[in-house]
Motif scaffolding. Structure first.
Motif, short mmCIF file in Angstrom:
data_model
loop_
_atom_site.label_atom_id
_atom_site.label_comp_id
_atom_site.label_asym_id
_atom_site.label_seq_id
_atom_site.Cartn_x
_atom_site.Cartn_y
_atom_site.Cartn_z
N ASN A 122 0.96 -1.24 0.09
CA ASN A 122 0.01 0.10 0.05
C ASN A 122 0.93 1.25 -0.05
N GLY A 123 0.33 2.38 -0.68
CA GLY A 123 1.05 3.82 -0.51
C GLY A 123 0.77 4.21 0.79
N GLY A 124 2.02 4.79 1.30
CA GLY A 124 1.86 5.54 2.48
C GLY A 124 0.86 6.94 2.52
N ASN A 125 0.17 7.09 3.48
CA ASN A 125 -0.62 8.26 3.48
C ASN A 125 0.18 9.63 3.52
N GLY A 126 -0.53 10.63 2.96
CA GLY A 126 0.19 11.90 3.01
C GLY A 126 -0.18 12.37 4.50
N HIS A 127 0.81 13.44 4.84
CA HIS A 127 0.74 14.23 6.39
C HIS A 127 0.16 15.23 6.52
N ILE A 128 -0.49 15.53 7.56
CA ILE A 128 -1.08 17.06 7.76
C ILE A 128 -0.27 17.57 8.92
N SER A 129 0.46 18.66 8.72
CA SER A 129 1.09 19.42 9.71
C SER A 129 1.35 20.86 9.29
N PHE A 130 1.66 21.63 10.12
CA PHE A 130 2.02 23.14 9.81
C PHE A 130 3.09 23.55 10.46
N ARG A 131 4.06 24.36 9.70
CA ARG A 131 5.41 25.02 10.13
C ARG A 131 5.12 25.76 11.47
N ARG A 132 5.98 25.16 12.43
CA ARG A 132 5.67 25.94 13.58
C ARG A 132 7.33 26.28 14.17
N GLU A 133 7.55 27.90 14.01
CA GLU A 133 8.71 28.22 14.47
C GLU A 133 8.57 29.48 15.22
N LYS A 134 9.53 29.82 15.98
CA LYS A 134 9.41 31.04 16.81
C LYS A 134 9.21 32.34 16.18
N TYR A 135 9.78 32.60 15.05
CA TYR A 135 9.39 33.57 14.38
C TYR A 135 8.62 33.95 13.15
N GLU A 183 4.18 6.53 6.02
CA GLU A 183 3.36 7.90 6.19
C GLU A 183 4.24 9.02 5.76
N GLY A 184 3.64 10.08 5.26
CA GLY A 184 4.89 11.33 5.32
C GLY A 184 4.84 11.73 6.58
N GLY A 185 5.68 13.05 6.78
CA GLY A 185 6.29 13.32 8.13
C GLY A 185 5.95 14.87 8.03
N LYS A 186 6.18 15.60 9.05
CA LYS A 186 6.16 16.97 9.07
C LYS A 186 7.45 17.52 8.53
N ARG A 187 7.60 18.81 8.10
CA ARG A 187 8.66 19.43 7.78
C ARG A 187 8.86 18.92 6.32
N ASN A 188 7.82 18.73 5.63
CA ASN A 188 7.89 17.91 4.12
C ASN A 188 8.75 16.78 4.17
N CYS A 189 8.76 16.16 4.96
CA CYS A 189 9.46 14.99 5.09
C CYS A 189 8.72 13.69 4.27
N HIS A 190 9.44 13.11 3.36
CA HIS A 190 8.70 12.10 2.29
C HIS A 190 8.80 10.77 3.19
N GLY A 191 7.78 10.21 3.15
CA GLY A 191 7.61 8.80 3.74
C GLY A 191 8.62 7.93 2.94
N LYS A 192 9.03 6.94 3.79
CA LYS A 192 10.05 5.58 3.08
C LYS A 192 9.09 5.09 2.10
N ASN A 193 9.97 4.72 0.78
CA ASN A 193 9.25 3.79 -0.08
C ASN A 193 9.25 2.28 0.60
N GLY A 194 8.32 1.37 0.10
CA GLY A 194 8.10 0.06 0.53
C GLY A 194 9.10 -0.59 -0.14
#
Length: 428
Positions: A14-27, A71-82
């Motif tokens: 199965n293909g990994g799911n895309g991830h939902i996250s938002f950039r969270r930085e101090k400034y 599954e994909g990760g935060k900070r635009n990280c691509h999930g590992k292929n099977g």
């Protein structure tokens, strides 16, 4: 035990799911979406292993599955292929869809490695769905599912020459004498259950591979006895040696035997009758009275039809050299390419059975637009640029009724069809 068929279950990842996250930085108080894409699922690949000659291993393990994508990760990280799953099989293995018995792949000739089931594509992360009006999308695309299929593996003996005849006419004895094969030999009134292969080395030639095809019985083409499992091995051979008992030791009529076997071959596959044939009239060492010999009748019956009759003795070796050089001569005039079966079943088609689609005419762009989950999924699994992929694409449009629906919508030759990012001109 020679194993020449097996049923197994295969599955791509199965293909990994895309991830939902938002950039969270101090400034960066209003960081945008940064969900990464899911990894692609592993492919299910069949590969020829020259060290294998049976399907015995598949009796002990029945399920083969490729790895799922992560599954994909935060900070635009691509999930590992099977990881891909590679299934090793002997040369000459045919892979059929278990329910329909249609050919998916034939692992023969140049086809030594083939992707049978493609892994699902990874889903897109939420970063791909940001627009001017939707700057914080809380949606990511799920990964595409892999494909699971029950298949039947069938090993067909790859030999240049098939040795056919009723039980107890001396085929195993001949094979043991002219090749390095060591079949069990005795005065059996039943048949060898497994095909025996041997290599014939002839001085001044390249030699050839000969297979003792298990003894046929009348009704074999209808599956009586082990008929079908015997007959399938003859399909790949290029020349057939009919072996008969010229001395009629057991009271059989050799002419009737040849016609009976040819009748079974023709009933199973009429193409088999186009192969060159030669008759080996065996057991001439047991002919003590020329009046009782079947040789004159065999020659009178078959040589006018272009089928040569060679009197031989598999026990003493008499006449074998002449027979083998004639067979080699027949082979030299034939195409060297092995018989390879064309693909009849496309596994990707099983994914699209219940999905919907729409066909509409867009006046502004003057194109016919075909869209829907079925179409999007099909394009995701299909490489249109490859010959096999384009063949599947054409077959898909026809079998799913899409071409028929386009014609109902008024399409004519030369009009443009659009399917998501793909555009092509319509021609019948």
């Amino acid at each position: 035990m020679f194993a020449d068929s097996a049923k197994i279950i295969i599955k791509s990842g199965n293909g990994g799911n895309g991830h939902i996250s938002f950039r969270r930085e101090k400034y960066v108080p209003n960081g945008g979406p940064d969900g990464g894409d899911g990894g692609k699922g592993g492919d299910l690949i069949f590969q020829v292993d020259e060290g294998l000659n049976t399907l015995t291993d598949f009796r002990h393990k029945r399920k083969y599955a490729a790895q799922n994508g992560e599954e994909g990760g935060k900070r635009n990280c691509h999930g590992k292929n099977g990881e891909d799953m590679i299934v090793k099989v002997p040369a000459g293995t045919i892979i059929r869809e278990a329910e329909t018995d249609k050919v998916i792949a034939d692992m023969s000739g140049d086809n030594t490695r083939q992707i049978i089931l493609k892994g699902g594509k990874g889903g897109l992360g939420n970063q791909h769905y940001a627009t001017s009006t939707m700057q914080a999308p809380k949606y990511a695309q799920p990964g595409q599912p892999g494909i699971e299929l029950e298949v039947r593996l069938e090993l067909k003996v790859i030999a240049d020459v098939g040795l056919v005849g009723f039980p107890n006419v001396g085929k195993s004895t001949l094979l043991s004498r002219v090749t390095n094969a060591r079949p069990k030999i005795a005065n059996y009134h039943f048949t060898t259950l497994n095909p025996n292969l041997g290599v014939v080395d002839l001085e001044g030639t390249g030699g050839f591979v000969i297979a003792d095809i298990p003894g046929l019985i009348e009704g074999a083409s209808e599956g009586i006895g082990l008929g079908h499992s015997f007959l399938k091995h003859i399909e790949r051979t290029k020349v057939m040696i009919h072996m008969v008992d010229a001395a009629s030791v057991e009271g059989r009529d050799p002419i009737a035997d040849i016609y009976a076997i040819n009748k079974e071959l023709e009933a199973y596959n009429p193409e088999l009758m186009k192969k060159p044939q030669v008759i080996a009239a065996n057991k001439i060492d047991a002919i003590y009275n020329e009046d009782e010999s079947a040789l004159p009748a065999l020659k009178a019956e078959f040589e006018p039809k272009g089928i040569q009759v060679y009197p031989i003795s598999a026990v003493s070796g008499q006449g074998l050299k002449e027979l083998l050089y004639h067979v080699n001569e027949l082979l030299s005039g034939l195409d060297d390419a092995p018989v390879v079966y064309e693909q009849e079943y496309f596994p990707e088609a099983s994914l699209f059975k219940d999905e919907a689609y729409t066909v509409e005419y867009n006046e502004e762009d003057d194109v016919y637009v075909v869209e829907g989950p079925k179409i999007e999924k099909m394009l995701g699994y299909t490489n249109i640029d490859s010959e096999k992929g384009f063949l599947f694409f054409q077959k898909f449009l026809r079998e799913q009724g899409i071409l028929e629906d386009l014609e109902k919508a008024g399409i004519t030759e030369g009009d443009t069809v659009r399917m998501y990012g793909l555009e092509f001109d319509y021609y019948k």
